[in-house]
Write a protein that holds these residues in place. Sequence first.
Motif, mmCIF file in Angstrom:
data_model
loop_
_atom_site.group_PDB
_atom_site.id
_atom_site.type_symbol
_atom_site.label_atom_id
_atom_site.label_comp_id
_atom_site.label_asym_id
_atom_site.label_seq_id
_atom_site.Cartn_x
_atom_site.Cartn_y
_atom_site.Cartn_z
ATOM 1 N N VAL A 121 23.724 83.908 -16.169
ATOM 2 C CA VAL A 121 23.919 82.494 -16.482
ATOM 3 C C VAL A 121 22.779 81.663 -15.896
ATOM 4 C CG1 VAL A 121 25.406 80.487 -16.069
ATOM 5 C CG2 VAL A 121 26.418 82.674 -16.766
ATOM 6 N N THR A 122 22.397 81.965 -14.670
ATOM 7 C CA THR A 122 21.281 81.236 -14.045
ATOM 8 C C THR A 122 19.990 81.412 -14.831
ATOM 9 O OG1 THR A 122 22.142 81.189 -11.780
ATOM 10 C CG2 THR A 122 19.756 81.237 -12.029
ATOM 11 N N GLN A 123 19.643 82.632 -15.173
ATOM 12 C CA GLN A 123 18.370 82.866 -15.851
ATOM 13 C C GLN A 123 18.369 82.290 -17.267
ATOM 14 O OE1 GLN A 123 16.610 86.791 -15.194
ATOM 15 N NE2 GLN A 123 17.842 87.009 -13.344
ATOM 16 N N LEU A 137 26.989 73.515 -17.971
ATOM 17 C CA LEU A 137 27.676 74.683 -17.434
ATOM 18 C C LEU A 137 29.145 74.326 -17.233
ATOM 19 C CD1 LEU A 137 24.980 75.533 -14.785
ATOM 20 C CD2 LEU A 137 25.433 76.851 -16.854
ATOM 21 N N LEU A 138 30.034 75.108 -17.811
ATOM 22 C CA LEU A 138 31.461 74.829 -17.683
ATOM 23 C C LEU A 138 31.979 75.431 -16.390
ATOM 24 C CD1 LEU A 138 32.893 75.083 -21.271
ATOM 25 C CD2 LEU A 138 31.577 73.277 -20.150
ATOM 26 N N VAL A 139 32.395 74.580 -15.476
ATOM 27 C CA VAL A 139 32.834 75.041 -14.157
ATOM 28 C C VAL A 139 34.020 75.993 -14.272
ATOM 29 C CG1 VAL A 139 34.432 73.127 -13.695
ATOM 30 C CG2 VAL A 139 33.257 74.261 -11.787
ATOM 31 N N ALA A 153 24.908 79.162 -7.018
ATOM 32 C CA ALA A 153 24.198 79.102 -8.296
ATOM 33 C C ALA A 153 24.353 77.746 -8.966
ATOM 34 C CB ALA A 153 24.700 80.206 -9.217
ATOM 35 N N LEU A 154 25.567 77.205 -8.984
ATOM 36 C CA LEU A 154 25.790 75.924 -9.646
ATOM 37 C C LEU A 154 25.033 74.802 -8.952
ATOM 38 C CD1 LEU A 154 29.576 76.226 -10.566
ATOM 39 C CD2 LEU A 154 27.610 76.409 -12.102
ATOM 40 N N SER A 155 24.944 74.874 -7.623
ATOM 41 C CA SER A 155 24.169 73.878 -6.891
ATOM 42 C C SER A 155 22.688 73.965 -7.270
ATOM 43 C CB SER A 155 24.346 74.086 -5.390
ATOM 44 O OG SER A 155 23.563 73.169 -4.660
ATOM 45 N N ARG A 156 22.164 75.185 -7.325
ATOM 46 C CA ARG A 156 20.757 75.358 -7.708
ATOM 47 C C ARG A 156 20.509 74.837 -9.119
ATOM 48 N NH1 ARG A 156 17.552 81.057 -9.046
ATOM 49 N NH2 ARG A 156 15.597 80.054 -9.619
ATOM 50 N N LEU A 157 21.416 75.132 -10.036
ATOM 51 C CA LEU A 157 21.209 74.757 -11.429
ATOM 52 C C LEU A 157 21.374 73.261 -11.652
ATOM 53 C CD1 LEU A 157 22.899 77.848 -13.075
ATOM 54 C CD2 LEU A 157 20.443 77.366 -12.839
ATOM 55 N N ARG A 158 22.234 72.634 -10.869
ATOM 56 C CA ARG A 158 22.292 71.164 -10.895
ATOM 57 C C ARG A 158 20.940 70.579 -10.495
ATOM 58 N NH1 ARG A 158 27.898 70.558 -8.148
ATOM 59 N NH2 ARG A 158 29.238 69.711 -9.787
ATOM 60 N N ASP A 159 20.387 71.119 -9.421
ATOM 61 C CA ASP A 159 19.085 70.635 -8.953
ATOM 62 C C ASP A 159 18.000 70.844 -10.011
ATOM 63 O OD1 ASP A 159 20.149 69.839 -6.539
ATOM 64 O OD2 ASP A 159 19.464 71.612 -5.436
ATOM 65 N N GLY A 161 18.431 70.629 -13.179
ATOM 66 C CA GLY A 161 18.586 69.706 -14.300
ATOM 67 C C GLY A 161 19.773 69.961 -15.192
ATOM 68 N N ALA A 162 20.566 70.991 -14.899
ATOM 69 C CA ALA A 162 21.763 71.261 -15.692
ATOM 70 C C ALA A 162 22.909 70.350 -15.254
ATOM 71 C CB ALA A 162 22.173 72.718 -15.536
ATOM 72 N N ILE A 163 23.877 70.170 -16.151
ATOM 73 C CA ILE A 163 25.074 69.394 -15.856
ATOM 74 C C ILE A 163 26.248 70.349 -15.716
ATOM 75 C CG2 ILE A 163 26.733 67.733 -16.798
ATOM 76 C CD1 ILE A 163 24.163 66.458 -15.836
ATOM 77 N N VAL A 164 27.010 70.198 -14.642
ATOM 78 C CA VAL A 164 28.229 70.980 -14.434
ATOM 79 C C VAL A 164 29.406 70.108 -14.844
ATOM 80 C CG1 VAL A 164 29.670 72.209 -12.765
ATOM 81 C CG2 VAL A 164 27.168 72.269 -12.542
ATOM 82 N N THR A 165 30.211 70.589 -15.778
ATOM 83 C CA THR A 165 31.329 69.818 -16.292
ATOM 84 C C THR A 165 32.491 70.760 -16.609
ATOM 85 O OG1 THR A 165 31.972 68.133 -17.923
ATOM 86 C CG2 THR A 165 30.483 69.884 -18.677
ATOM 87 N N SER A 166 33.512 70.265 -17.285
ATOM 88 C CA SER A 166 34.700 71.079 -17.573
ATOM 89 C C SER A 166 34.844 71.317 -19.075
ATOM 90 C CB SER A 166 35.960 70.388 -17.050
ATOM 91 O OG SER A 166 36.220 69.217 -17.802
ATOM 92 N N SER A 167 35.638 72.309 -19.417
ATOM 93 C CA SER A 167 35.805 72.672 -20.824
ATOM 94 C C SER A 167 36.468 71.559 -21.626
ATOM 95 C CB SER A 167 36.614 73.965 -20.936
ATOM 96 O OG SER A 167 37.897 73.825 -20.341
ATOM 97 N N GLU A 168 37.494 70.943 -21.060
ATOM 98 C CA GLU A 168 38.182 69.887 -21.809
ATOM 99 C C GLU A 168 37.255 68.699 -22.047
ATOM 100 O OE1 GLU A 168 42.080 67.050 -21.202
ATOM 101 O OE2 GLU A 168 42.311 69.219 -20.856
#
Length: 207
Positions: A121-123, A137-139, A153-159, A161-168
Amino acid sequence: MATISRATRIRNPAVFLCDIQERFRTGIYEFSKLVSTSEKLLKAAQTLDIPVYVTTQNRARLGDTVSELQPYLSHSNVQANIDKTLFSMITPEIAALLPAFSSSSFPLDAIIVGIETHICVTQTTLDLLARGHRVYLLVDGVSSMNPEERAVALSRLRDAGAIVTSSESIIFEMLGDAKRSEFKAISNLVKECKEETTAALEVFAKI
């Protein structure tokens, strides 16, 4: 290298289903909840005719995509279903299918579910960002064997430029307007999955 485009409102969505395979059932943290989130997302993508890209990692050894998700992989919105050895989903085959991003077009809004958060997922995320696409990225839809790897990983990917959010949240954003003819089907889907969504968030949203 393309300029990273920060994710804002979704305009050009596509779902990326990363390596949710049979062999991982017993090893991945809260695997069944990951599968339920992915199934809900695939149903929504089918209803809304959102493109879907699917990969497996070394299918001969690790098995095919899990049986629960197979019914959604033969629909016309599935653009690719390939086996890979690269950790990233952005293989030459999939890269060739992705829309070219230019100053006159919208970047792809790539919505990712799958495993493992800190590896494939990260790569995949980093490769999409490097091409100028936007990543969500769906948490409640990504996991790893070691749950602690998810938060790192989610912290790195936020940094990155990705957005962490939910499926709904992402499903209703893809829908966009209650006036659409698909609203009833999407609303019913969310209601039907309410218990599974709550259970997934209870374990996955603690990051």
